[in-house]
Design a protein around this motif. Structure first.
Motif, mmCIF file in Angstrom:
data_model
loop_
_atom_site.group_PDB
_atom_site.id
_atom_site.type_symbol
_atom_site.label_atom_id
_atom_site.label_comp_id
_atom_site.label_asym_id
_atom_site.label_seq_id
_atom_site.Cartn_x
_atom_site.Cartn_y
_atom_site.Cartn_z
ATOM 1 N N VAL A 151 -4.558 4.569 4.796
ATOM 2 C CA VAL A 151 -3.299 4.978 4.343
ATOM 3 C C VAL A 151 -3.349 6.362 4.333
ATOM 4 C CG1 VAL A 151 -1.531 4.791 2.751
ATOM 5 C CG2 VAL A 151 -3.058 2.936 3.185
ATOM 6 N N SER A 152 -2.642 7.318 4.838
ATOM 7 C CA SER A 152 -2.413 8.766 4.828
ATOM 8 C C SER A 152 -1.372 9.033 3.745
ATOM 9 C CB SER A 152 -2.088 9.466 6.140
ATOM 10 O OG SER A 152 -0.546 9.277 6.667
ATOM 11 N N PRO A 153 -1.555 10.282 3.209
ATOM 12 C CA PRO A 153 -0.648 10.736 2.405
ATOM 13 C C PRO A 153 0.799 10.906 2.646
ATOM 14 C CG PRO A 153 -2.447 12.382 2.633
ATOM 15 C CD PRO A 153 -2.590 11.328 3.546
ATOM 16 N N THR A 154 1.053 10.806 4.087
ATOM 17 C CA THR A 154 2.561 10.663 4.360
ATOM 18 C C THR A 154 3.240 9.287 4.688
ATOM 19 O OG1 THR A 154 1.778 10.561 6.858
ATOM 20 C CG2 THR A 154 2.189 12.726 6.162
ATOM 21 N N GLY A 155 2.216 8.211 4.274
ATOM 22 C CA GLY A 155 2.352 6.911 4.268
ATOM 23 C C GLY A 155 2.019 6.045 5.556
ATOM 24 N N TYR A 206 -6.936 7.280 2.015
ATOM 25 C CA TYR A 206 -7.738 6.400 1.225
ATOM 26 C C TYR A 206 -7.797 4.928 2.366
ATOM 27 C CZ TYR A 206 -3.728 3.580 -0.370
ATOM 28 O OH TYR A 206 -2.483 2.897 -0.671
ATOM 29 N N ARG A 207 -8.956 4.233 2.077
ATOM 30 C CA ARG A 207 -8.969 3.129 2.981
ATOM 31 C C ARG A 207 -9.055 1.831 2.279
ATOM 32 N NH1 ARG A 207 -13.689 4.984 7.190
ATOM 33 N NH2 ARG A 207 -12.349 6.655 8.393
ATOM 34 N N VAL A 208 -8.550 0.615 2.592
ATOM 35 C CA VAL A 208 -8.607 -0.623 1.970
ATOM 36 C C VAL A 208 -9.253 -1.509 2.986
ATOM 37 C CG1 VAL A 208 -7.177 -2.624 0.956
ATOM 38 C CG2 VAL A 208 -6.525 -0.301 0.721
ATOM 39 N N ALA A 209 -10.391 -2.124 2.629
ATOM 40 C CA ALA A 209 -11.162 -2.920 3.563
ATOM 41 C C ALA A 209 -10.558 -4.204 3.541
ATOM 42 C CB ALA A 209 -12.630 -3.016 2.757
ATOM 43 N N ASP A 210 -10.742 -4.908 4.968
ATOM 44 C CA ASP A 210 -10.326 -6.204 5.111
ATOM 45 C C ASP A 210 -11.717 -7.168 5.423
ATOM 46 O OD1 ASP A 210 -8.622 -8.382 5.771
ATOM 47 O OD2 ASP A 210 -8.259 -7.997 7.943
ATOM 48 N N ALA A 250 -5.264 0.960 16.844
ATOM 49 C CA ALA A 250 -3.873 1.097 16.772
ATOM 50 C C ALA A 250 -3.105 1.742 15.570
ATOM 51 C CB ALA A 250 -3.454 -0.413 16.650
ATOM 52 N N ARG A 251 -2.026 2.280 15.419
ATOM 53 C CA ARG A 251 -1.206 2.746 14.550
ATOM 54 C C ARG A 251 -0.284 1.908 14.121
ATOM 55 N NH1 ARG A 251 -0.693 7.954 11.845
ATOM 56 N NH2 ARG A 251 -2.450 8.704 13.426
ATOM 57 N N LEU A 252 0.011 1.401 13.028
ATOM 58 C CA LEU A 252 1.159 0.844 12.546
ATOM 59 C C LEU A 252 2.369 1.565 12.679
ATOM 60 C CD1 LEU A 252 -0.359 -1.372 9.387
ATOM 61 C CD2 LEU A 252 -0.082 -1.909 11.901
ATOM 62 N N ASN A 253 3.387 0.619 13.253
ATOM 63 C CA ASN A 253 4.697 1.207 13.097
ATOM 64 C C ASN A 253 5.366 1.136 11.693
ATOM 65 O OD1 ASN A 253 7.227 2.202 13.741
ATOM 66 N ND2 ASN A 253 7.958 0.469 15.248
ATOM 67 N N THR A 254 5.524 2.213 11.123
ATOM 68 C CA THR A 254 5.925 2.364 9.784
ATOM 69 C C THR A 254 7.496 2.270 9.616
ATOM 70 O OG1 THR A 254 5.955 4.861 9.802
ATOM 71 C CG2 THR A 254 4.035 3.793 8.958
ATOM 72 N N SER A 255 8.159 2.321 10.736
ATOM 73 C CA SER A 255 9.687 2.400 10.708
ATOM 74 C C SER A 255 9.894 0.698 10.698
ATOM 75 C CB SER A 255 10.356 3.109 12.160
ATOM 76 O OG SER A 255 9.872 2.430 13.285
ATOM 77 N N ALA A 256 9.065 0.024 10.902
ATOM 78 C CA ALA A 256 9.499 -1.610 10.806
ATOM 79 C C ALA A 256 9.129 -2.113 9.636
ATOM 80 C CB ALA A 256 8.273 -2.183 11.799
ATOM 81 N N GLY A 257 9.209 -1.222 8.489
ATOM 82 C CA GLY A 257 9.332 -1.374 7.105
ATOM 83 C C GLY A 257 7.955 -1.645 6.259
ATOM 84 N N TRP A 258 6.899 -1.171 7.005
ATOM 85 C CA TRP A 258 5.561 -1.216 6.585
ATOM 86 C C TRP A 258 5.329 0.471 5.822
ATOM 87 C CZ3 TRP A 258 1.445 -4.280 9.345
ATOM 88 C CH2 TRP A 258 1.698 -5.537 9.365
ATOM 89 N N LEU A 302 0.811 -1.107 0.014
ATOM 90 C CA LEU A 302 0.056 -0.038 0.020
ATOM 91 C C LEU A 302 0.926 1.230 -0.086
ATOM 92 C CD1 LEU A 302 -2.706 -1.160 2.663
ATOM 93 C CD2 LEU A 302 -2.831 -1.021 0.126
ATOM 94 N N LYS A 303 0.619 2.093 -0.912
ATOM 95 C CA LYS A 303 1.729 3.289 -1.256
ATOM 96 C C LYS A 303 0.697 4.522 -0.839
ATOM 97 C CE LYS A 303 4.993 0.793 -2.429
ATOM 98 N NZ LYS A 303 5.896 0.365 -1.185
ATOM 99 N N PRO A 304 1.385 5.562 -0.361
ATOM 100 C CA PRO A 304 0.582 6.723 -0.266
ATOM 101 C C PRO A 304 0.142 7.386 -1.321
ATOM 102 C CG PRO A 304 2.942 7.025 0.416
ATOM 103 C CD PRO A 304 2.598 5.481 0.132
ATOM 104 N N ARG A 305 -1.093 8.212 -1.419
ATOM 105 C CA ARG A 305 -1.630 8.926 -2.568
ATOM 106 C C ARG A 305 -1.849 10.438 -2.134
ATOM 107 N NH1 ARG A 305 -6.581 4.662 -4.044
ATOM 108 N NH2 ARG A 305 -5.239 2.966 -4.421
#
Length: 61
Positions: free
Chosen positions: A29-33, A17-21, A53-61, A10-13
């Motif tokens: 996914v925010s514009p900052t990633g 935007y939202r992706v459903a599970d 919860a907020r995903l830790n983007t520094s972990a490679g996501w 999932l890349k920033p735009r």
């Protein structure tokens, strides 16, 4: 269903935007990633999206 591979892809735009599970769960996914899990719950009075919860983007996501 969202897999690890799909989440990493999932890349920033320009706009968030939202992706459903499943069952009301989605990733926003925010514009900052930044990636935030959101759970949509509905009641008779209102509908809202919670962010547990907020995903830790520094972990490679």
């Amino acid at each position: 269903m969202l897999t690890d591979t799909k989440l990493r892809g999932l890349k920033p735009r320009a706009n968030a935007y939202r992706v459903a599970d499943t069952n009301g769960l989605c990733v926003e996914v925010s514009p900052t990633g930044a990636k935030v899990w959101r759970y949509s719950c509905r009641s008779l009075a209102e509908a809202r999206a919670e962010a547990p919860a907020r995903l830790n983007t520094s972990a490679g996501w």
